[in-house]
Design an enzyme around this catalytic site. Structure first.
Site, PDB file in Angstrom:
ATOM      1  N   CYS A   9      63.860  52.455  20.225  1.00 58.83           N
ATOM      2  CA  CYS A   9      65.271  52.712  20.524  1.00 58.83           C
ATOM      3  C   CYS A   9      65.542  54.183  20.209  1.00 58.83           C
ATOM      4  CB  CYS A   9      66.195  51.766  19.752  1.00 58.83           C
ATOM      5  SG  CYS A   9      66.223  51.980  17.967  1.00 58.83           S
ATOM      6  N   ASN A  12      65.766  54.270  15.533  1.00 60.85           N
ATOM      7  CA  ASN A  12      64.874  53.370  14.807  1.00 60.85           C
ATOM      8  C   ASN A  12      65.492  52.836  13.508  1.00 60.85           C
ATOM      9  OD1 ASN A  12      61.668  53.399  13.183  1.00 60.85           O
ATOM     10  ND2 ASN A  12      62.372  51.889  14.648  1.00 60.85           N
ATOM     11  N   CYS A  14      68.352  50.335  14.042  1.00 62.30           N
ATOM     12  CA  CYS A  14      69.076  49.113  14.434  1.00 62.30           C
ATOM     13  C   CYS A  14      68.226  48.221  15.331  1.00 62.30           C
ATOM     14  CB  CYS A  14      70.374  49.450  15.170  1.00 62.30           C
ATOM     15  SG  CYS A  14      71.606  50.318  14.214  1.00 62.30           S
ATOM     16  N   ARG A  15      68.248  48.539  16.619  1.00 61.43           N
ATOM     17  CA  ARG A  15      67.655  47.650  17.618  1.00 61.43           C
ATOM     18  C   ARG A  15      66.152  47.497  17.491  1.00 61.43           C
ATOM     19  NH1 ARG A  15      69.844  50.619  22.775  1.00 61.43           N
ATOM     20  NH2 ARG A  15      69.504  52.366  21.370  1.00 61.43           N
ATOM     21  N   SER A  16      65.425  48.595  17.505  1.00 60.26           N
ATOM     22  CA  SER A  16      63.964  48.465  17.513  1.00 60.26           C
ATOM     23  C   SER A  16      63.409  47.880  16.215  1.00 60.26           C
ATOM     24  CB  SER A  16      63.276  49.786  17.873  1.00 60.26           C
ATOM     25  OG  SER A  16      63.583  50.814  16.962  1.00 60.26           O
ATOM     26  N   ASP A 125      73.277  49.319  22.176  1.00 53.44           N
ATOM     27  CA  ASP A 125      73.287  49.904  20.833  1.00 53.44           C
ATOM     28  C   ASP A 125      74.498  49.388  20.061  1.00 53.44           C
ATOM     29  OD1 ASP A 125      73.112  51.455  18.552  1.00 53.44           O
ATOM     30  OD2 ASP A 125      72.813  53.333  19.638  1.00 53.44           O
TER      31      ASP A 125
END
Length: 157
Positions: A9, A12, A14-16, A125
């Site tokens: 993402c 690095n 939150c999402r990934s 995001d």
């Protein structure tokens, strides 16, 4: 030799990293934990060394996952020689990764493995929103992780 997957993402945090934790557990649940190495990174480097966003970590914990060991890193073009599959969370990061990638590199959107989602579906995001956004991300990465595990089970065995 292990098959390597890197989830990417922007920062690095939150999402990934959420996807990394979920995918690692999903693969273990499918008996693929010893065959696939999973990690994550961001296309930007401003959060390097930082832990996962507290909201992301809290949602993971609530659903039985542990993201406490995560530390943010920046994706480097040199990693393409070591990674078999690079999965972007959104189209913007996909474009960045494809510009860095050598010919033949396998770079896709994570949600392309979710059979219920359009092939170009993104993981949004959640950083500037509330808790609901992190829960939504978790649901999306869980669905995509199940699809990826099924794909890898037929590909790697």
């Amino acid at each position: 030799m292990s098959y390597r997957v890197c989830l990417v993402c922007l920062g690095n945090i939150c999402r990934s990293p959420m996807a990394e934790v979920v995918l690692r557990k999903t693969l273990a649940d499918h008996g693929l934990g010893d065959l696939v190495v999973v990690d994550s990174a961001g296309t930007g480097g401003w959060h390097q060394g930082d832990p996962m966003d507290r909201r992301a970590s809290a949602v993971l914990t609530e659903y039985g996952y542990d993201g406490s060991a995560h530390r943010a890193r920046q994706f480097l073009a040199s990693w393409f020689g070591e990674v078999d599959l690079v999965l972007a969370m959104d189209v913007d990061n996909l474009r960045v990764l494809r510009r860095l990638a050598p010919a033949g590199a396998d770079v896709r959107l994570l949600r392309s493995f979710d059979p219920a989602a359009p092939r170009d579906a993104e993981v949004p995001d959640p950083y500037y929103g509330g808790r609901a956004g992190f829960t939504e991300v978790l649901e999306m990465v869980r669905a995509a992780s199940e699809g990826l595990a099924k794909h890898l089970a037929t590909t790697l065995r």
